[in-house]
Scaffold this motif. Structure first.
Motif, PDB file in Angstrom:
ATOM      1  N   ALA A  85       0.846  -1.188   0.000  1.00 32.82           N
ATOM      2  CA  ALA A  85       0.000   0.000   0.000  1.00 32.82           C
ATOM      3  C   ALA A  85       0.883   1.240   0.000  1.00 32.82           C
ATOM      4  O   ALA A  85       1.960   1.252   0.601  1.00 32.82           O
ATOM      5  N   ILE A  86       0.404   2.267  -0.702  1.00 34.15           N
ATOM      6  CA  ILE A  86       1.161   3.526  -0.764  1.00 34.15           C
ATOM      7  C   ILE A  86       0.256   4.666  -0.323  1.00 34.15           C
ATOM      8  O   ILE A  86      -0.921   4.719  -0.699  1.00 34.15           O
ATOM      9  N   ALA A  87       0.812   5.565   0.467  1.00 38.83           N
ATOM     10  CA  ALA A  87       0.050   6.736   0.889  1.00 38.83           C
ATOM     11  C   ALA A  87       0.991   7.919   1.015  1.00 38.83           C
ATOM     12  O   ALA A  87       2.203   7.755   1.186  1.00 38.83           O
ATOM     13  N   THR A  88       0.409   9.092   0.950  1.00 32.24           N
ATOM     14  CA  THR A  88       1.220  10.287   1.102  1.00 32.24           C
ATOM     15  C   THR A  88       1.408  10.614   2.573  1.00 32.24           C
ATOM     16  O   THR A  88       0.924   9.908   3.457  1.00 32.24           O
ATOM     17  N   SER A  89       2.119  11.696   2.847  1.00 36.91           N
ATOM     18  CA  SER A  89       2.420  12.070   4.231  1.00 36.91           C
ATOM     19  C   SER A  89       1.169  12.525   4.968  1.00 36.91           C
ATOM     20  O   SER A  89       0.113  12.717   4.379  1.00 36.91           O
ATOM     21  N   GLY A  90       1.289  12.718   6.248  1.00 36.05           N
ATOM     22  CA  GLY A  90       0.220  13.300   7.059  1.00 36.05           C
ATOM     23  C   GLY A  90      -1.037  12.459   7.050  1.00 36.05           C
ATOM     24  O   GLY A  90      -1.001  11.281   7.416  1.00 36.05           O
ATOM     25  N   PRO A  91      -2.179  13.038   6.623  1.00 31.51           N
ATOM     26  CA  PRO A  91      -3.446  12.310   6.708  1.00 31.51           C
ATOM     27  C   PRO A  91      -3.421  10.993   5.932  1.00 31.51           C
ATOM     28  O   PRO A  91      -4.000  10.003   6.385  1.00 31.51           O
ATOM     29  N   GLY A  92      -2.771  10.987   4.805  1.00 30.99           N
ATOM     30  CA  GLY A  92      -2.718   9.764   4.005  1.00 30.99           C
ATOM     31  C   GLY A  92      -2.072   8.640   4.784  1.00 30.99           C
ATOM     32  O   GLY A  92      -2.584   7.523   4.870  1.00 30.99           O
ATOM     33  N   ALA A  93      -0.943   8.953   5.381  1.00 30.25           N
ATOM     34  CA  ALA A  93      -0.220   7.940   6.159  1.00 30.25           C
ATOM     35  C   ALA A  93      -1.044   7.500   7.359  1.00 30.25           C
ATOM     36  O   ALA A  93      -1.151   6.303   7.658  1.00 30.25           O
ATOM     37  N   ILE A  94      -1.642   8.452   8.038  1.00 31.32           N
ATOM     38  CA  ILE A  94      -2.413   8.118   9.249  1.00 31.32           C
ATOM     39  C   ILE A  94      -3.604   7.232   8.890  1.00 31.32           C
ATOM     40  O   ILE A  94      -3.973   6.338   9.653  1.00 31.32           O
ATOM     41  N   ASN A  95      -4.185   7.458   7.712  1.00 31.45           N
ATOM     42  CA  ASN A  95      -5.319   6.628   7.304  1.00 31.45           C
ATOM     43  C   ASN A  95      -4.946   5.161   7.111  1.00 31.45           C
ATOM     44  O   ASN A  95      -5.812   4.302   7.076  1.00 31.45           O
ATOM     45  N   LEU A  96      -3.657   4.869   6.972  1.00 37.32           N
ATOM     46  CA  LEU A  96      -3.218   3.473   6.843  1.00 37.32           C
ATOM     47  C   LEU A  96      -3.250   2.724   8.167  1.00 37.32           C
ATOM     48  O   LEU A  96      -3.211   1.490   8.200  1.00 37.32           O
ATOM     49  N   VAL A  97      -3.278   3.472   9.268  1.00 35.13           N
ATOM     50  CA  VAL A  97      -2.957   2.867  10.567  1.00 35.13           C
ATOM     51  C   VAL A  97      -3.900   1.720  10.936  1.00 35.13           C
ATOM     52  O   VAL A  97      -3.461   0.674  11.413  1.00 35.13           O
ATOM     53  N   THR A  98      -5.202   1.902  10.699  1.00 33.29           N
ATOM     54  CA  THR A  98      -6.153   0.834  11.020  1.00 33.29           C
ATOM     55  C   THR A  98      -5.806  -0.445  10.258  1.00 33.29           C
ATOM     56  O   THR A  98      -5.881  -1.550  10.800  1.00 33.29           O
ATOM     57  N   GLY A  99      -5.417  -0.272   9.014  1.00 31.14           N
ATOM     58  CA  GLY A  99      -5.055  -1.434   8.198  1.00 31.14           C
ATOM     59  C   GLY A  99      -3.765  -2.086   8.674  1.00 31.14           C
ATOM     60  O   GLY A  99      -3.630  -3.307   8.649  1.00 31.14           O
ATOM     61  N   LEU A 100      -2.811  -1.265   9.112  1.00 29.74           N
ATOM     62  CA  LEU A 100      -1.567  -1.824   9.636  1.00 29.74           C
ATOM     63  C   LEU A 100      -1.837  -2.623  10.908  1.00 29.74           C
ATOM     64  O   LEU A 100      -1.342  -3.742  11.089  1.00 29.74           O
ATOM     65  N   ALA A 101      -2.641  -2.055  11.793  1.00 30.19           N
ATOM     66  CA  ALA A 101      -2.941  -2.732  13.060  1.00 30.19           C
ATOM     67  C   ALA A 101      -3.709  -4.027  12.811  1.00 30.19           C
ATOM     68  O   ALA A 101      -3.487  -5.036  13.490  1.00 30.19           O
ATOM     69  N   THR A 102      -4.600  -4.007  11.821  1.00 31.16           N
ATOM     70  CA  THR A 102      -5.345  -5.211  11.454  1.00 31.16           C
ATOM     71  C   THR A 102      -4.391  -6.311  11.011  1.00 31.16           C
ATOM     72  O   THR A 102      -4.484  -7.460  11.450  1.00 31.16           O
ATOM     73  N   ALA A 103      -3.441  -5.942  10.162  1.00 38.30           N
ATOM     74  CA  ALA A 103      -2.465  -6.913   9.653  1.00 38.30           C
ATOM     75  C   ALA A 103      -1.541  -7.394  10.771  1.00 38.30           C
ATOM     76  O   ALA A 103      -1.179  -8.570  10.838  1.00 38.30           O
ATOM     77  N   MET A 104      -1.182  -6.496  11.651  1.00 38.82           N
ATOM     78  CA  MET A 104      -0.275  -6.859  12.754  1.00 38.82           C
ATOM     79  C   MET A 104      -0.913  -7.917  13.650  1.00 38.82           C
ATOM     80  O   MET A 104      -0.293  -8.916  13.992  1.00 38.82           O
ATOM     81  N   MET A 105      -2.171  -7.684  14.025  1.00 36.93           N
ATOM     82  CA  MET A 105      -2.844  -8.612  14.929  1.00 36.93           C
ATOM     83  C   MET A 105      -3.002  -9.997  14.310  1.00 36.93           C
ATOM     84  O   MET A 105      -3.034 -10.997  15.022  1.00 36.93           O
ATOM     85  N   ASP A 106      -3.143 -10.040  12.982  1.00 37.63           N
ATOM     86  CA  ASP A 106      -3.378 -11.320  12.325  1.00 37.63           C
ATOM     87  C   ASP A 106      -2.121 -11.867  11.632  1.00 37.63           C
ATOM     88  O   ASP A 106      -2.223 -12.782  10.815  1.00 37.63           O
ATOM     89  N   SER A 107      -0.963 -11.295  11.941  1.00 40.71           N
ATOM     90  CA  SER A 107       0.311 -11.779  11.377  1.00 40.71           C
ATOM     91  C   SER A 107       0.269 -11.837   9.855  1.00 40.71           C
ATOM     92  O   SER A 107       0.627 -12.845   9.247  1.00 40.71           O
ATOM     93  N   VAL A 108      -0.180 -10.753   9.248  1.00 35.51           N
ATOM     94  CA  VAL A 108      -0.265 -10.694   7.788  1.00 35.51           C
ATOM     95  C   VAL A 108       0.903  -9.864   7.258  1.00 35.51           C
ATOM     96  O   VAL A 108       1.090  -8.723   7.681  1.00 35.51           O
ATOM     97  N   PRO A 109       1.681 -10.439   6.327  1.00 39.48           N
ATOM     98  CA  PRO A 109       2.791  -9.665   5.797  1.00 39.48           C
ATOM     99  C   PRO A 109       2.300  -8.586   4.832  1.00 39.48           C
ATOM    100  O   PRO A 109       1.479  -8.863   3.963  1.00 39.48           O
ATOM    101  N   MET A 110       2.713  -7.369   5.016  1.00 38.78           N
ATOM    102  CA  MET A 110       2.460  -6.344   4.010  1.00 38.78           C
ATOM    103  C   MET A 110       3.500  -5.243   4.170  1.00 38.78           C
ATOM    104  O   MET A 110       4.148  -5.133   5.219  1.00 38.78           O
ATOM    105  N   VAL A 111       3.673  -4.475   3.117  1.00 39.08           N
ATOM    106  CA  VAL A 111       4.615  -3.361   3.158  1.00 39.08           C
ATOM    107  C   VAL A 111       3.847  -2.095   2.822  1.00 39.08           C
ATOM    108  O   VAL A 111       3.171  -2.027   1.790  1.00 39.08           O
TER     109      VAL A 111
END
Lengths: 581, 187
Positions: A85-111
């Motif tokens: 996934a690609i996002a820009t700085s600031g709000p774009g990056a912050i909007n990724l956070v829910t998805g990152l946490a989702t992947a972290m909890m379920d041991s899903v590899p992503m960059v």
């Protein structure tokens, strides 16, 4: 601490033609086998978008960065690869956070790749600046800002290595804009050049502790395997079935362990836990040996840990040492890749006789529990549309071969219980974090990652409204996701908790939503509505014919609950079964 | 490789005590944040955390003094170990180790010889020495194990203690096998 050069500092003697950091990023993605990326442009990542056409990378323009993160997650889960996934700085990056946490909890590899303001502006509260690495640290396996164009090739290669090795997880790379714009002559590293001394890699090969486990199995009369997501991450579902058959041990699964074993396999016990099958939970409480493989023994499986599996010796096999003994007492802990452990068992286990008594016990419990709660309330028999029936019909229509991405809440439990899964990587759900809004964007990623399979999103009207902006993405890229909205005009699980635990004090459980058929009309998506059981098979057949995305709005009986249910603070032995059954 | 734990983590073996943890980490921006953040997320209150470079370029050594239940802490240390930035984690509690702390103190100068002799005795008990002295203020340093430091600081309260700065504990394993630790080559 003083900063020193990156530990994987490149060798200056090996240089290549200079190219800007943005090209080095794209080259790195291609080298890692990436074909599809999910992104949203913005000022600081425009250098990447400026060169994107030069690379064999399909970019899916999502409508919100959270959708991009979930799509990358869905792509990973459906393929066993690494989504990007690609996002820009600031709000774009912050909007990724829910998805990152989702992947972290379920041991899903992503960059995840984010842009940031140019280095000279970092820390100066520049426009759209945020400390995304600081924000992402607790919800990623690794996050770092890449401060030098010369570090780009190593950073990208390391990110993928970290994401997929050992216990997988999401990695975030943050690139200040000028790092993407300046040139570097540093080549991409070969795998052997990656030095990641802090990365825990499982010891591969034989697992000597399998000796002791083999003895425990030999001594057990009522053994049970509880299999989790780790079995699929290790790509070891075939080995699991072989071990089950060799040892004649029934196999239960967690939510993310769905697909570890064909549910029609004679040794498949079924789905365990808070809304799992009664017969499976009874087995956990009655077994004398519980072998947890690649699961976390999390609270949705165990309930009150002091009453969990009271008659059993508990074995815990996990690739992550920190999981062992975290939640439940453990008689034997084995730190190993699930596949290595299963292979080690296969080398040791003699062919067992059928465990007639134990399996007969299972069969009798199963008969009772399926009679009580199969198809939930049974409302469909009276002509009222019920969710379990819808899920069952989707399973039947697709011969149980579709990828099914569920959202969170009642719809998730109905999907887990009634679809009838046969294969690994076909069930995707946010199990650990419980992220509403996951299903539609994750299904988008799954459909692109595994286009040979039909992809269904099963989602409630609450979760659907959280990320329904991705309908436009589905249309723009004609991504063939079939969306089944289990629409009860309610936050169903909230309503269920309020009914059972909060004395029917319904607050904020009613949910107004748009006319979904007309909404889809506006997007150009074919859509149907079904309100009666006899309409279900027909609309599913219609939706399956659509070349691109399609949606069915299933208007459900509003008061349907998911049973059985383990109440908060209770154990597997005291489940609520529901009065209506 | 096997981790045999018959006790449920964080429940039955809830011996609450002070632990001294030594961690070898990668010297990069964010490492301290990641380590302290993990401890914070699990509600551990850090008594002290020191960090400094080692003889290995790119590696730092952290000494973390922390109070907590044995079971909880063991689990947290396993989680610390899986951080990419963390190369090795050792709980030094209950095994031979050296532990020292540095304290700077500011004192009202003693009145009279007896007072001065007592003060020097207190400083000597904690490896201390006077660093500066003038008519209005003395400054001294203490270097000792935390217990000795705590006793000396208590005694200094009646000897004009005005200000103090504690550096936090540094610790080093001192059993026979600890001269070469996890990838770090000896000097």
């Amino acid at each position: 601490m003083t900063a020193v050069p990156h530990p994987s500092a490149p060798q200056p003697e090996r240089q290549v033609e200079p190219r800007i950091g943005a090209r080095a990023v794209c080259e790195g993605l291609v080298r890692e086998g990436v074909t599809t990326i999910f992104g949203y442009p913005g000022g600081t990542v425009l250098p990447i978008y400026d060169v994107l056409r030069e690379f064999p990378l399909r970019h899916i323009l999502v409508r919100h960065e959270q959708g991009g993160a979930h799509a990358a997650d869905g792509f990973s889960r459906a393929t066993g690869g690494v989504g990007v996934a690609i996002a820009t700085s600031g709000p774009g990056a912050i909007n990724l956070v829910t998805g990152l946490a989702t992947a972290m909890m379920d041991s899903v590899p992503m960059v995840a790749i984010t842009g940031n303001v140019p280095r000279a502006l970092l820390g100066k509260d520049a426009f759209q600046e945020t400390d995304i690495v600081g924000i992402a640290l607790p919800v990623t396996k690794f996050a770092t800002v890449v401060m030098d164009p010369d570090e780009v090739p190593f950073a990208v290669a390391e990110a993928f290595e970290i994401a997929r090795s050992g216990r997988p997880g999401p990695v975030l790379l943050d690139f200040p804009k000028d790092v993407l714009q300046e040139e570097t002559r540093v080549p991409h590293p070969e795998p052997y050049e990656l030095r990641l001394p802090g990365l825990l890699r499982p010891v591969r090969g034989d697992v000597p502790e399998a000796d002791e486990l083999t003895e425990m199995i030999a001594a057990a009369e009522r053994p049970l395997i509880l299999s989790g997501h780790g079995v699929q991450i290790a790509d070891a579902t075939d080995l699991l079935s072989q071990v089950a058959e060799r040892s004649e041990i029934p196999v239960a699964h967690t939510l993310l362990g769905i697909g570890n074993i064909d549910e029609t396999h004679r040794l498949s016990a079924g789905y365990a836990g808070m809304h799992g099958w009664m017969h499976v939970n009874k087995m956990i409480q009655q077994c004398d040996l519980l072998i947890g493989i690649g699961c976390r023994y999390d609270d949705r499986i165990t309930g009150k840990t002091s009453t969990f599996a009271p008659n059993a010796k508990i074995v815990h096999v996990d690739v992550d040492r920190s999981e062992i003994g975290k939640n439940v007492r453990t008689d034997l802990g084995i730190v190993a890749d699930a596949g290595d452990l299963l292979a080690a068992l296969l080398r040791r286990l003699p062919q067992s006789e059928p465990r007639t008594e134990w399996m007969a016990q299972l069969a009798s419990w199963r008969e009772v529990s399926e009679a009580r709660s199969w198809h939930g309330s049974g409302a469909w028999r009276e002509g009222r549309l019920s969710a379990d029936y819808v899920v069952d019909q989707i399973g039947e229509a697709t011969d149980h071969q579709a990828t099914l991405v569920s959202d969170v809440g009642q719809n998730q439990m109905w999907a887990a219980r009634y679809f009838g899964f046969r294969k690994p990587f076909h069930h995707l759900s946010s199990g650990g974090l419980g992220t509403m809004g996951y299903a539609v964007p994750a299904a988008m990623g799954a459909a692109l990652g595994a286009p040979e399979r039909e992809t269904w999103a099963v989602v409630g009207d609450g979760g659907f409204q959280m990320t329904m902006q991705e309908l436009a993405t589905l249309v723009q890229d004609q991504i063939p996701v079939r969306i089944a909205v289990l629409n009860n005009h309610r936050l169903g699980m909230i309503r269920q908790w309020q009914e059972i635990i909060y004395d029917e004090n319904y607050h904020s459980a009613e949910l107004l939503g748009p006319d979904l058929v007309r909404l889809c009309e506006a997007y150009g998506i074919p859509a149907w509505r079904a309100t009666r059981p006899d309409e279900v098979a027909g609309v599913i057949a219609e939706a399956r014919k659509a070349p691109g995305p399609a949606l069915i709005d299933f208007h459900l009986d509003e008061a349907q609950n998911v049973y059985p249910m383990m109440l908060p603070g209770k154990g597997l032995s005291d489940m609520v079964e529901g009065a209506a059954e | 490789m096997a981790a045999r734990q018959t006790r449920p983590a964080g429940e039955a073996d809830a011996i609450h005590r002070r632990h001294v943890v030594s961690a070898l980490v990668v010297d990069r921006p964010g490492t301290l944040n990641r380590v302290s953040g993990l401890l914070r997320a699990r509600s551990f209150n850090i008594e002290s955390l020191t960090v400094g470079t080692t003889h290995e370029p790119g590696h730092s050594r952290m000494t973390i003094a922390i109070r907590g239940d044995d079971g909880h802490l063991r689990q947290v240390l396993a989680q610390l170990e899986r951080l990419i930035e963390v190369l090795d984690v050792t709980d030094l509690t209950g095994r031979p180790h050296l532990e020292l702390e540095l304290v700077l103190v500011e004192l009202t100068p003693p009145r009279g010889t007896a007072d001065k002799r007592e003060l020097e005795g207190v400083l000597a008990s904690a490896g201390g020495e006077i660093l500066t002295r003038d008519a209005s203020v003395w400054r001294a340093r203490l270097t000792a194990a935390p217990d000795a430091i705590n006793r000396a600081l208590e005694a200094l309260r009646s000897h004009g203690l005005r200000r103090l700065v504690r550096a936090g504990a540094v610790a080093m394993a001192a059993d026979s096998s600890s001269d070469i630790e996890n990838g770090a080559t000896p000097e």
